[in-house]
Motif scaffolding. Structure first.
Motif, PDB file in Angstrom:
ATOM      1  N   UNK A 208       0.831  -1.203   0.000  1.00 48.65           N
ATOM      2  CA  UNK A 208       0.000   0.000   0.000  1.00 48.65           C
ATOM      3  C   UNK A 208       0.864   1.251   0.000  1.00 48.65           C
ATOM      4  N   UNK A 209       0.506   2.213  -0.854  1.00 49.56           N
ATOM      5  CA  UNK A 209       1.237   3.468  -0.955  1.00 49.56           C
ATOM      6  C   UNK A 209       0.560   4.540  -0.100  1.00 49.56           C
ATOM      7  N   UNK A 210       1.311   5.595   0.170  1.00 53.16           N
ATOM      8  CA  UNK A 210       0.771   6.705   0.936  1.00 53.16           C
ATOM      9  C   UNK A 210      -0.192   7.513   0.066  1.00 53.16           C
ATOM     10  N   UNK A 211      -1.365   7.803   0.640  1.00 52.91           N
ATOM     11  CA  UNK A 211      -2.308   8.701  -0.002  1.00 52.91           C
ATOM     12  C   UNK A 211      -2.811   9.685   1.043  1.00 52.91           C
ATOM     13  N   UNK A 212      -3.049  10.897   0.606  1.00 52.59           N
ATOM     14  CA  UNK A 212      -3.699  11.870   1.476  1.00 52.59           C
ATOM     15  C   UNK A 212      -4.830  12.514   0.687  1.00 52.59           C
ATOM     16  N   UNK A 213      -6.036  12.360   1.193  1.00 51.51           N
ATOM     17  CA  UNK A 213      -7.211  12.905   0.513  1.00 51.51           C
ATOM     18  C   UNK A 213      -7.866  13.916   1.457  1.00 51.51           C
ATOM     19  N   UNK A 214      -7.506  15.162   1.276  1.00 50.48           N
ATOM     20  CA  UNK A 214      -7.998  16.214   2.160  1.00 50.48           C
ATOM     21  C   UNK A 214      -9.503  16.410   2.035  1.00 50.48           C
ATOM     22  N   UNK A 215     -10.050  16.104   0.872  1.00 45.92           N
ATOM     23  CA  UNK A 215     -11.497  16.235   0.663  1.00 45.92           C
ATOM     24  C   UNK A 215     -12.186  14.877   0.566  1.00 45.92           C
ATOM     25  N   UNK A 216     -11.459  13.822   0.948  1.00 41.89           N
ATOM     26  CA  UNK A 216     -12.035  12.481   0.920  1.00 41.89           C
ATOM     27  C   UNK A 216     -12.126  11.923  -0.487  1.00 41.89           C
TER      28      UNK A 216
END
Length: 278
Positions: free
Chosen positions: A31-39
């Motif tokens: 699994x890679x890093x993800x950032x979803x500030x708005x989902x």
């Protein structure tokens, strides 16, 4: 199976009218890093296949170990905290005109870890989808809608929340009693105490099992069973009087049977039976 895969599905304007729409499925060995500030723009399910990792929510981090997953609604901000050791995950995203209503009706919790046993279909679902979808493009439209519903019912059936028994575990524990009730439902002595004796557990535990399995108390389940059996008798045995059916199915008397039947069905037993009479 240790091959990464990702499938996106074409969504047409016709598809958008469906109750459920399959958007994408995939497996990541690491699994890679993800950032979803708005989902994510639709419902997003993520589960751990091996290793462990964390989903970072506004309320704090939530760890997902093996055979654990989490469903996020659309628009929920989140990120993944990826550990030094490989974290293998499988994910599925979906939407649809009735997606939120179906998730709610099945009582699938959001932003809450859900666990399951190693012998359940959820434990190998990443392999099931890999073999099913790798050469197929025929899972849009109603086929995709059906796949999502089947997946959600697997969560409902096998999911364990806060170490409580799953629906299937509670149902399996009740099975000897349910089989006996098929024969004894009309007996006057059938009640919570009798059920407790049949299962060899406390009355409180019987109540807990019924509520987990059916969302009903033992009495409510018994009442529904008696009403079901009365419907069968009203149709199959037209020569039996309403009073005889009331006695056979465990009601106190004909008056109690009629009032209970009318409240549950919306009509009296005689009116219910009439269309089936030849």
């Amino acid at each position: 199976m240790a091959i990464d895969y990702r499938k996106f599905f074409v969504i047409t304007e016709t598809d958008r009218k469906l109750p459920l729409i399959l958007e994408t499925i995939g497996y990541e060995r690491e699994q890679q890093f993800y950032e979803r500030e708005e989902g994510y723009p639709c419902f997003h399910w993520l589960q751990t296949i091996s290793g462990s990792g964390e989903i970072i929510l506004d309320s704090g981090p939530v760890k997902l170990n093996e055979r654990q997953g989490m469903l996020l609604a659309s628009g929920v901000p989140h990120a993944y905290h990826v550990p030094d050791t490989p974290w293998s995950t499988w994910y599925l995203t979906f939407d649809g005109a009735l997606a939120a209503s179906i998730v709610h009706a099945l009582e699938i919790p959001l932003t809450t870890p859900i666990s399951w046993g190693i012998d359940t279909p959820l434990a190998s679902i990443h392999e099931y989808y890999y073999h099913k979808y790798r050469d197929s493009h025929d899972f849009t439209g109603t086929n995709g809608s059906l796949e999502i519903y089947q997946f959600l019912t697997l969560l409902k059936k096998h999911g364990i929340i806060n170490k409580s028994a799953s629906f299937s575990q509670s149902h399996e524990r009740l099975l000897p009693l349910l089989l006996e009730l098929e024969h004894s439902f009309g007996a006057a002595h059938v009640g919570l105490s009798w059920m407790s004796t049949q299962l060899g557990v406390s009355a409180q535990h019987v109540n807990t099992l019924f509520r987990r399995a059916f969302g009903l108390s033992p009495y409510q389940y018994l009442l529904q069973l008696r009403l079901q059996k009365s419907k069968e008798l009203l149709i199959a045995q037209p020569d039996l009087t309403v009073k005889q059916i009331a006695e056979t199915t465990g009601f106190l008397d004909a008056s109690h049977f009629i009032s209970t039947f009318r409240k549950a069905v919306g009509q009296t037993p005689d009116v219910f039976r009439h269309p089936y009479l030849k």
